[in-house]
Design a protein around this motif. Structure first.
Motif, mmCIF file in Angstrom:
data_model
loop_
_atom_site.group_PDB
_atom_site.id
_atom_site.type_symbol
_atom_site.label_atom_id
_atom_site.label_comp_id
_atom_site.label_asym_id
_atom_site.label_seq_id
_atom_site.Cartn_x
_atom_site.Cartn_y
_atom_site.Cartn_z
ATOM 1 N N UNK A 151 -4.322 0.905 4.381
ATOM 2 C CA UNK A 151 -5.152 -0.293 4.248
ATOM 3 C C UNK A 151 -4.365 -1.563 4.551
ATOM 4 N N UNK A 152 -3.059 -1.447 4.714
ATOM 5 C CA UNK A 152 -2.218 -2.625 4.873
ATOM 6 C C UNK A 152 -2.392 -3.255 6.249
ATOM 7 N N UNK A 153 -1.971 -4.500 6.393
ATOM 8 C CA UNK A 153 -1.988 -5.163 7.693
ATOM 9 C C UNK A 153 -1.198 -4.338 8.700
ATOM 10 N N UNK A 154 -1.728 -4.257 9.910
ATOM 11 C CA UNK A 154 -1.140 -3.376 10.919
ATOM 12 C C UNK A 154 -0.245 -4.188 11.859
ATOM 13 N N UNK A 155 1.008 -4.324 11.492
ATOM 14 C CA UNK A 155 1.949 -5.089 12.313
ATOM 15 C C UNK A 155 2.364 -4.316 13.559
ATOM 16 N N UNK A 156 1.935 -3.054 13.682
ATOM 17 C CA UNK A 156 2.203 -2.282 14.889
ATOM 18 C C UNK A 156 1.264 -2.660 16.025
ATOM 19 N N UNK A 157 0.159 -3.325 15.727
ATOM 20 C CA UNK A 157 -0.808 -3.707 16.748
ATOM 21 C C UNK A 157 -0.148 -4.681 17.718
ATOM 22 N N UNK A 158 -0.142 -4.368 19.029
ATOM 23 C CA UNK A 158 0.539 -5.257 19.984
ATOM 24 C C UNK A 158 -0.073 -6.657 20.044
ATOM 25 N N UNK A 159 -1.341 -6.791 19.630
ATOM 26 C CA UNK A 159 -1.987 -8.108 19.622
ATOM 27 C C UNK A 159 -1.793 -8.839 18.296
ATOM 28 N N UNK A 170 -13.685 -5.842 -1.146
ATOM 29 C CA UNK A 170 -12.238 -5.863 -1.014
ATOM 30 C C UNK A 170 -11.500 -6.073 -2.319
ATOM 31 N N UNK A 171 -10.168 -6.095 -2.206
ATOM 32 C CA UNK A 171 -9.298 -6.323 -3.367
ATOM 33 C C UNK A 171 -8.094 -7.140 -2.915
ATOM 34 N N UNK A 172 -7.702 -8.102 -3.711
ATOM 35 C CA UNK A 172 -6.565 -8.959 -3.376
ATOM 36 C C UNK A 172 -5.270 -8.321 -3.844
ATOM 37 N N UNK A 173 -4.799 -7.352 -3.055
ATOM 38 C CA UNK A 173 -3.530 -6.678 -3.330
ATOM 39 C C UNK A 173 -2.750 -6.599 -2.021
ATOM 40 N N UNK A 174 -1.405 -6.583 -2.073
ATOM 41 C CA UNK A 174 -0.605 -6.627 -0.844
ATOM 42 C C UNK A 174 -0.842 -5.458 0.110
ATOM 43 N N UNK A 175 -1.262 -4.308 -0.421
ATOM 44 C CA UNK A 175 -1.459 -3.134 0.427
ATOM 45 C C UNK A 175 -2.839 -3.116 1.076
ATOM 46 N N UNK A 176 -3.636 -4.143 0.893
ATOM 47 C CA UNK A 176 -4.946 -4.241 1.538
ATOM 48 C C UNK A 176 -4.904 -5.222 2.704
ATOM 49 N N UNK A 177 -6.060 -5.406 3.328
ATOM 50 C CA UNK A 177 -6.207 -6.419 4.367
ATOM 51 C C UNK A 177 -6.355 -5.893 5.772
ATOM 52 N N UNK A 178 -5.932 -4.632 6.024
ATOM 53 C CA UNK A 178 -5.876 -4.128 7.394
ATOM 54 C C UNK A 178 -7.166 -3.577 7.943
ATOM 55 N N UNK A 184 -10.219 -4.216 2.651
ATOM 56 C CA UNK A 184 -10.102 -5.640 2.939
ATOM 57 C C UNK A 184 -9.540 -6.408 1.744
ATOM 58 N N UNK A 185 -9.098 -7.635 2.020
ATOM 59 C CA UNK A 185 -8.859 -8.571 0.936
ATOM 60 C C UNK A 185 -10.208 -9.016 0.378
ATOM 61 N N UNK A 186 -10.204 -9.482 -0.831
ATOM 62 C CA UNK A 186 -11.447 -9.958 -1.432
ATOM 63 C C UNK A 186 -11.708 -11.429 -1.102
ATOM 64 N N UNK A 187 -10.686 -12.252 -1.159
ATOM 65 C CA UNK A 187 -10.885 -13.689 -0.998
ATOM 66 C C UNK A 187 -10.125 -14.227 0.208
ATOM 67 N N UNK A 188 -10.666 -15.279 0.782
ATOM 68 C CA UNK A 188 -10.000 -15.938 1.902
ATOM 69 C C UNK A 188 -8.723 -16.619 1.438
ATOM 70 N N UNK A 189 -8.722 -17.162 0.227
ATOM 71 C CA UNK A 189 -7.502 -17.791 -0.290
ATOM 72 C C UNK A 189 -6.329 -16.817 -0.265
ATOM 73 N N UNK A 190 -6.555 -15.598 -0.715
ATOM 74 C CA UNK A 190 -5.472 -14.607 -0.735
ATOM 75 C C UNK A 190 -5.084 -14.220 0.692
ATOM 76 N N UNK A 191 -6.070 -14.066 1.566
ATOM 77 C CA UNK A 191 -5.786 -13.712 2.963
ATOM 78 C C UNK A 191 -4.905 -14.770 3.621
ATOM 79 N N UNK A 192 -5.171 -16.037 3.355
ATOM 80 C CA UNK A 192 -4.368 -17.108 3.940
ATOM 81 C C UNK A 192 -2.922 -17.048 3.468
#
Length: 371
Positions: A151-159, A170-178, A184-192
């Motif tokens: 679920x984590x952000x995919x830093x392997x994506x070439x883009x 979603x949930x505001x935890x470091x292993x989410x967002x991807x 997903x993250x739950x809030x835009x504040x956490x995503x930023x």
């Protein structure tokens, strides 16, 4: 004596050739050749020698069989292949043989980020494509380069990594967002606070109860106000909050920021404040609808911004206000209605250019007539 007959009786030679002599005496013939041992025929079935790697033809004029080899590495006709064994019963030089088959074997089951494939004739597991959907244990996930579903952000994506915000799931935890949904993250504040680039928002209304206003973008952050381009609905961001000497909904403070397909109701202030100068790749405002701005729809106190395919309605100030000294900007295919001024430049702004905009008023810009 036979030799003298060929030399002195040409009519006999012609007759003998018509019987098929000289048409080749190889067993199956070369590719494109004819003959096949001089086998006479009336129809193609007379030429069937049981070889699954040749085409048989009964030559209409000669009434003799012609044989042509299949292309090398093509499947042998009628052979029973075994799926997933990384072997292919194929034709090589007109003969059936078994070769390594390095095409992917069985389809993956979609449950994780590894799939069977053939490598040098052996069946092995290899990572699926980066960014493929998968099941990280909670119904959502995205494949990373190491074959892990996460679920984590995919830093392997070439883009670059894409962050998702899903207020409902979603949930505001470091292993989410991807990925969307429960990944997903739950809030835009956490995503930023976590995402360095593109942030995709669930299609819903965001107010000051859901996100801290103004939304401040830094670095190379940008907002996509829909999970994908095919969705006809838009995310709406409603409201403004104190920013600088006024108020704003979104502020660009990084070196490459943008908003895409957002709808902004900016009652009380400026919808988009471009506060920083993009040193290389321009900031962007693309396919955005701004209405009811209590000041400017877009104020450019920084510079180097592209504004295109957007609509600016009912701003008490300007639709686009290039308030910086000698700003840079390109304005294309936008529509302006019922604004105090549609396009405003604080000085001649020779680097504010564009085309095909629908506006009623333009003040101060050197190229107003060309916009």
């Amino acid at each position: 004596m036979r030799r003298f007959a060929f030399l002195f009786f040409p009519t006999v030679v012609g007759g003998l050739l018509s019987l098929g002599l000289g048409c080749g005496d190889g067993g199956s013939g070369g590719e494109g050749g004819s003959g096949g041992g001089g086998i006479p025929c009336e129809r193609e079935s007379d030429c069937d020698d049981g070889n699954p790697c040749t085409f048989e033809t009964c030559v209409p004029v000669d009434k003799f069989c012609r044989y042509e080899n299949f292309d090398d590495n093509q499947p042998a006709q009628g052979a029973e292949q075994t799926g997933g064994d990384c072997k292919l019963i194929a034709c090589v030089d007109g003969q059936q043989t078994t070769i390594n088959d390095n095409d992917p074997a069985d389809d993956p089951d979609g449950g994780d980020c590894m799939e069977p494939a053939c490598v040098e004739g052996g069946n092995v597991m290899v990572p699926r494509d980066v960014g493929d959907n998968c099941n990280a244990g909670n119904g959502d996930g995205v494949c990373h380069a190491d074959g892990v579903c996460s679920c984590a952000l995919n830093f392997d994506d070439p883009d670059g990594p894409v962050a998702y915000v899903d207020f409902d799931n979603g949930a505001d935890i470091p292993t989410n967002g991807g990925a969307r949904g429960t990944c997903a993250y739950k809030t835009l504040d956490y995503a930023l606070s976590q995402a360095p680039g593109e942030i995709r928002l669930q299609n819903r209304d965001y107010t000051s109860a859901d996100v801290t206003l103004p939304i401040v973008l830094t670095g190379t952050q940008w907002l996509r106000c829909a999970f994908d381009n095919n969705d006809g609905t838009r995310t709406r961001i409603i409201g403004t909050a104190a920013y600088g000497a006024g108020a704003a909904t979104v502020a660009f403070e990084g070196d490459n920021n943008g908003v895409f397909r957002c709808e902004i109701d900016a009652t009380g202030g400026t919808a988009i404040a471009v506060a920083s100068v993009a040193p290389a790749t321009a900031h962007f405002v693309d396919e955005v609808i701004v209405s009811n701005a209590g000041a400017d729809a877009v104020e450019v106190s920084g510079g180097n911004v592209n504004v295109q395919d957007s609509e600016f309605h009912n701003a008490t100030g300007a639709g686009l206000n290039f308030s910086a000294t000698m700003p840079r900007g390109f304005v294309r295919d936008n529509t302006f209605t019922n604004n105090g001024t549609d396009i405003l430049c604080a000085d001649s702004a020779p680097e504010v250019q564009g085309q095909n905009n629908n506006f009623a008023s333009c003040t101060g810009c050197m190229y107003c007539a060309d916009l």
